[in-house]
Design a protein around this motif. Structure first.
Motif, PDB file in Angstrom:
ATOM      1  N   LYS A 154       0.784  -1.216   0.020  1.00 54.10           N
ATOM      2  CA  LYS A 154       0.003  -0.001  -0.179  1.00 54.10           C
ATOM      3  C   LYS A 154       0.759   1.276   0.018  1.00 54.10           C
ATOM      4  N   ASP A 155       0.571   2.092  -0.824  1.00 55.59           N
ATOM      5  CA  ASP A 155       1.543   3.447  -0.928  1.00 55.59           C
ATOM      6  C   ASP A 155       0.505   4.490  -0.912  1.00 55.59           C
ATOM      7  N   ALA A 162      -0.817   8.533  -5.144  1.00 43.89           N
ATOM      8  CA  ALA A 162      -0.551   6.945  -5.016  1.00 43.89           C
ATOM      9  C   ALA A 162      -1.635   6.607  -4.055  1.00 43.89           C
ATOM     10  N   THR A 186      -3.760   3.280  -5.068  1.00 46.30           N
ATOM     11  CA  THR A 186      -3.741   1.984  -4.284  1.00 46.30           C
ATOM     12  C   THR A 186      -5.252   1.908  -3.791  1.00 46.30           C
ATOM     13  N   GLN A 215      -7.482  -1.831  -4.770  1.00 44.81           N
ATOM     14  CA  GLN A 215      -8.137  -2.530  -3.922  1.00 44.81           C
ATOM     15  C   GLN A 215      -9.633  -2.795  -4.022  1.00 44.81           C
TER      16      GLN A 215
END
Length: 124
Positions: free
Chosen positions: A4-5, A11, A15, A19
């Protein structure tokens, strides 16, 4: 699992988008699995073919058929053959369920193992 970023807004959004896409894919697989389990049937036959049985995904007997050869069998023996065919049908359904779990989650999956253990607990 993908790292995760959240180092920047872009970012973080990427992410979260990843997801969401994964969750949607998981939901589609779960729905397909549910349908496959609902359609699952097990079939069994007595050794001599006098009795054929079908069970549903919950192990309930849904069909029982007698061949012409069943007419010459005593009622006590016929009862034994019904049990034999039913047991074969249960084994067949359990094997089909196991194959479905392994195909969906992987043969070494903890999820598949847990699903199979729960099915065994409920049916035995």
């Amino acid at each position: 699992m993908v790292a995760k970023d959240f180092s920047s807004l872009a970012a973080a959004l990427a992410t979260v988008d990843g997801q969401v896409a994964q969750a949607q894919d998981d939901l589609m697989r779960a729905r397909a699995l549910r349908g496959a389990v609902e359609r699952l049937r097990g079939h069994g036959k007595s050794a001599g073919g006098e009795v054929t049985a079908t069970v549903n995904q919950a192990g309930a007997l849904t069909v029982i058929q007698f061949s012409a050869g069943a007419s010459g069998v005593s009622l006590d023996r016929l009862a034994e053959l019904v049990v034999e065919a039913s047991r074969q049908a249960h084994r067949n359904a359990a094997n089909r369920y196991a194959r479905l779990m392994h195909e969906t989650f992987g043969a070494d999956s903890a999820t598949a193992a847990a699903a199979l253990a729960e099915a065994d607990r409920l049916l035995n």
